[in-house]
Design a protein around this motif. Sequence first.
Motif, PDB file in Angstrom:
ATOM      1  N   ARG A 285      28.430  45.312  51.795  1.00  0.00           N
ATOM      2  CA  ARG A 285      29.233  45.850  52.893  1.00  0.00           C
ATOM      3  C   ARG A 285      30.271  46.828  52.336  1.00  0.00           C
ATOM      4  O   ARG A 285      31.455  46.531  52.256  1.00  0.00           O
ATOM      5  CB  ARG A 285      29.923  44.709  53.648  1.00  0.00           C
ATOM      6  N   PRO A 286      29.844  48.008  51.922  1.00  0.00           N
ATOM      7  CA  PRO A 286      30.794  48.963  51.335  1.00  0.00           C
ATOM      8  C   PRO A 286      31.847  49.447  52.312  1.00  0.00           C
ATOM      9  O   PRO A 286      32.821  50.075  51.900  1.00  0.00           O
ATOM     10  CB  PRO A 286      29.885  50.113  50.864  1.00  0.00           C
ATOM     11  N   ASP A 287      31.667  49.155  53.599  1.00  0.00           N
ATOM     12  CA  ASP A 287      32.664  49.532  54.594  1.00  0.00           C
ATOM     13  C   ASP A 287      33.725  48.455  54.789  1.00  0.00           C
ATOM     14  O   ASP A 287      34.595  48.574  55.649  1.00  0.00           O
ATOM     15  CB  ASP A 287      31.987  49.815  55.934  1.00  0.00           C
ATOM     16  N   ARG A 288      33.662  47.396  53.999  1.00  0.00           N
ATOM     17  CA  ARG A 288      34.659  46.321  54.073  1.00  0.00           C
ATOM     18  C   ARG A 288      35.457  46.277  52.773  1.00  0.00           C
ATOM     19  O   ARG A 288      34.893  46.374  51.684  1.00  0.00           O
ATOM     20  CB  ARG A 288      33.985  44.957  54.299  1.00  0.00           C
ATOM     21  N   GLU A 289      36.770  46.113  52.897  1.00  0.00           N
ATOM     22  CA  GLU A 289      37.622  45.960  51.720  1.00  0.00           C
ATOM     23  C   GLU A 289      37.696  44.482  51.375  1.00  0.00           C
ATOM     24  O   GLU A 289      38.095  43.669  52.211  1.00  0.00           O
ATOM     25  CB  GLU A 289      39.021  46.516  51.998  1.00  0.00           C
ATOM     26  N   CYS A 290      37.309  44.134  50.161  1.00  0.00           N
ATOM     27  CA  CYS A 290      37.234  42.738  49.747  1.00  0.00           C
ATOM     28  C   CYS A 290      38.216  42.485  48.616  1.00  0.00           C
ATOM     29  O   CYS A 290      38.269  43.251  47.643  1.00  0.00           O
ATOM     30  CB  CYS A 290      35.816  42.394  49.286  1.00  0.00           C
ATOM     31  N   LEU A 291      38.965  41.409  48.732  1.00  0.00           N
ATOM     32  CA  LEU A 291      39.946  41.041  47.719  1.00  0.00           C
ATOM     33  C   LEU A 291      39.712  39.590  47.321  1.00  0.00           C
ATOM     34  O   LEU A 291      39.448  38.747  48.192  1.00  0.00           O
ATOM     35  CB  LEU A 291      41.370  41.206  48.242  1.00  0.00           C
ATOM     36  N   ALA A 292      39.826  39.296  46.038  1.00  0.00           N
ATOM     37  CA  ALA A 292      39.616  37.927  45.570  1.00  0.00           C
ATOM     38  C   ALA A 292      40.483  37.668  44.357  1.00  0.00           C
ATOM     39  O   ALA A 292      40.812  38.580  43.596  1.00  0.00           O
ATOM     40  CB  ALA A 292      38.145  37.693  45.216  1.00  0.00           C
ATOM     41  N   CYS A 293      40.854  36.401  44.188  1.00  0.00           N
ATOM     42  CA  CYS A 293      41.599  36.014  42.987  1.00  0.00           C
ATOM     43  C   CYS A 293      40.683  35.245  42.046  1.00  0.00           C
ATOM     44  O   CYS A 293      39.842  34.459  42.477  1.00  0.00           O
ATOM     45  CB  CYS A 293      42.839  35.194  43.344  1.00  0.00           C
ATOM     46  N   GLU A 294      40.845  35.514  40.766  1.00  0.00           N
ATOM     47  CA  GLU A 294      40.055  34.864  39.718  1.00  0.00           C
ATOM     48  C   GLU A 294      41.001  34.522  38.576  1.00  0.00           C
ATOM     49  O   GLU A 294      41.118  35.270  37.603  1.00  0.00           O
ATOM     50  CB  GLU A 294      38.933  35.786  39.245  1.00  0.00           C
TER      51      GLU A 294
ATOM     52  N   ASN B 133      44.057  38.623  38.815  1.00  0.00           N
ATOM     53  CA  ASN B 133      44.172  37.514  37.880  1.00  0.00           C
ATOM     54  C   ASN B 133      45.355  36.650  38.313  1.00  0.00           C
ATOM     55  O   ASN B 133      46.401  36.616  37.667  1.00  0.00           O
ATOM     56  CB  ASN B 133      44.364  38.048  36.462  1.00  0.00           C
ATOM     57  N   GLN B 134      45.174  35.969  39.446  1.00  0.00           N
ATOM     58  CA  GLN B 134      46.246  35.201  40.067  1.00  0.00           C
ATOM     59  C   GLN B 134      45.696  33.895  40.616  1.00  0.00           C
ATOM     60  O   GLN B 134      44.514  33.788  40.960  1.00  0.00           O
ATOM     61  CB  GLN B 134      46.878  35.988  41.216  1.00  0.00           C
ATOM     62  N   ARG B 135      46.581  32.925  40.730  1.00  0.00           N
ATOM     63  CA  ARG B 135      46.232  31.690  41.418  1.00  0.00           C
ATOM     64  C   ARG B 135      46.277  31.942  42.925  1.00  0.00           C
ATOM     65  O   ARG B 135      46.912  32.892  43.379  1.00  0.00           O
ATOM     66  CB  ARG B 135      47.172  30.566  41.011  1.00  0.00           C
ATOM     67  N   PRO B 136      45.609  31.090  43.721  1.00  0.00           N
ATOM     68  CA  PRO B 136      45.509  31.365  45.150  1.00  0.00           C
ATOM     69  C   PRO B 136      46.841  31.606  45.862  1.00  0.00           C
ATOM     70  O   PRO B 136      46.956  32.543  46.665  1.00  0.00           O
ATOM     71  CB  PRO B 136      44.781  30.130  45.694  1.00  0.00           C
ATOM     72  N   ARG B 137      47.861  30.776  45.598  1.00  0.00           N
ATOM     73  CA  ARG B 137      49.134  30.982  46.299  1.00  0.00           C
ATOM     74  C   ARG B 137      49.742  32.340  45.952  1.00  0.00           C
ATOM     75  O   ARG B 137      50.195  33.075  46.837  1.00  0.00           O
ATOM     76  CB  ARG B 137      50.116  29.855  45.962  1.00  0.00           C
ATOM     77  N   GLU B 138      49.756  32.672  44.673  1.00  0.00           N
ATOM     78  CA  GLU B 138      50.297  33.958  44.236  1.00  0.00           C
ATOM     79  C   GLU B 138      49.513  35.102  44.864  1.00  0.00           C
ATOM     80  O   GLU B 138      50.080  36.133  45.268  1.00  0.00           O
ATOM     81  CB  GLU B 138      50.246  34.032  42.711  1.00  0.00           C
TER      82      GLU B 138
ATOM     83  N   GLY C  43      42.650  33.051  35.252  1.00  0.00           N
ATOM     84  CA  GLY C  43      42.097  32.733  33.939  1.00  0.00           C
ATOM     85  C   GLY C  43      41.567  33.972  33.264  1.00  0.00           C
ATOM     86  O   GLY C  43      40.735  34.698  33.830  1.00  0.00           O
ATOM     87  N   GLY C  44      42.028  34.239  32.057  1.00  0.00           N
ATOM     88  CA  GLY C  44      41.706  35.483  31.382  1.00  0.00           C
ATOM     89  C   GLY C  44      40.223  35.757  31.238  1.00  0.00           C
ATOM     90  O   GLY C  44      39.736  36.809  31.651  1.00  0.00           O
TER      91      GLY C  44
ATOM     92  N   ALA D 272      39.479  32.958  47.878  1.00  0.00           N
ATOM     93  CA  ALA D 272      40.263  32.202  46.900  1.00  0.00           C
ATOM     94  C   ALA D 272      39.553  30.887  46.620  1.00  0.00           C
ATOM     95  O   ALA D 272      38.868  30.343  47.483  1.00  0.00           O
ATOM     96  CB  ALA D 272      41.684  31.944  47.400  1.00  0.00           C
ATOM     97  N   GLY D 273      39.742  30.374  45.409  1.00  0.00           N
ATOM     98  CA  GLY D 273      39.110  29.125  45.021  1.00  0.00           C
ATOM     99  C   GLY D 273      37.932  29.372  44.095  1.00  0.00           C
ATOM    100  O   GLY D 273      37.623  30.507  43.710  1.00  0.00           O
ATOM    101  N   GLU D 274      37.273  28.304  43.745  1.00  0.00           N
ATOM    102  CA  GLU D 274      36.159  28.370  42.800  1.00  0.00           C
ATOM    103  C   GLU D 274      35.070  29.314  43.296  1.00  0.00           C
ATOM    104  O   GLU D 274      34.627  29.231  44.440  1.00  0.00           O
ATOM    105  CB  GLU D 274      35.591  26.968  42.610  1.00  0.00           C
ATOM    106  N   GLY D 275      34.635  30.230  42.440  1.00  0.00           N
ATOM    107  CA  GLY D 275      33.575  31.166  42.807  1.00  0.00           C
ATOM    108  C   GLY D 275      34.024  32.308  43.695  1.00  0.00           C
ATOM    109  O   GLY D 275      33.188  33.042  44.224  1.00  0.00           O
ATOM    110  N   ALA D 276      35.341  32.509  43.840  1.00  0.00           N
ATOM    111  CA  ALA D 276      35.848  33.528  44.762  1.00  0.00           C
ATOM    112  C   ALA D 276      35.361  34.928  44.379  1.00  0.00           C
ATOM    113  O   ALA D 276      34.915  35.698  45.241  1.00  0.00           O
ATOM    114  CB  ALA D 276      37.371  33.484  44.801  1.00  0.00           C
ATOM    115  N   ALA D 277      35.437  35.262  43.103  1.00  0.00           N
ATOM    116  CA  ALA D 277      35.052  36.611  42.688  1.00  0.00           C
ATOM    117  C   ALA D 277      33.569  36.861  42.935  1.00  0.00           C
ATOM    118  O   ALA D 277      33.173  37.950  43.364  1.00  0.00           O
ATOM    119  CB  ALA D 277      35.386  36.815  41.209  1.00  0.00           C
TER     120      ALA D 277
END
Length: 237
Positions: free
Chosen positions: A56-65, A88-93, A67-68, A41-46
């Motif tokens: 690391r295809p054996d790791r599940e990665c999630l990030a928020c970005e 497409n969510q803010r960090p808290r959401e 802004g459309g 989460a945060g700037e550059g998260a995606a």
Amino acid sequence: MGLLGKLFGRAGGAATPLEADPRLGRVLDAVLDCCEYALFAGEGAAAMAERLARQRPDRECLACEPGGDAFYAATARTAKVKNLYLFNQRPREFLLGVRDGKPYLLERDTLVVLHVPGGGAERRVFDEVAFVAESFGAAFLLVLGCRVPGEAGFVYDSHLGRECSPANLVPHLGQAEAGLLLPAYPPPGGRARAKGWCLATLGRNAHHLPPEDVAHLLRKAEPEAPPAPQPDPAPGA
């Protein structure tokens, strides 16, 4: 050079704040060997999540970005990265969505990367730190943009008028069992100045011992001395 160190040094792809510090890449390599999931989460998260997911295809990665435009550009760029999930969510959401939609993840060994800048004007980074400490049972929490006491060359960020520092992070860890680790090396040289960071080992991982090949890159965060008291002004001054 570790896997992420090689990755961050490779040309191409979206730039991330990790590229200026290959030794942080080595530390994250070691952390990820212990984790099943990684959240960003945060700037550059995606961009950070993309780079990790590709390697690391054996790791599940999630990030928020949030802004459309940024979100749709990131999803188009990563359409074939099957272990990467962008929101497409803010960090808290985003964090609340992980808690409610993937509750099993809260008890797994998980890397959580919070980059202090970004996320919109309503963001509350210190609340996010508290949420991770309270909700996750075995997290490695990397706060990127943290002041490193004794190493002025690292860049650090402030949030809502408060600097991000170990002293300001500790109160938000609440009752969680935790260890705090900082870089035990000077800032690397180069055109791009490296971001300071703090790695909080939480819950079941509070006493985690890093492997020998990266142990020398880490030091425990020591309590910072309070500011020296100022003498009272002389009478009549």
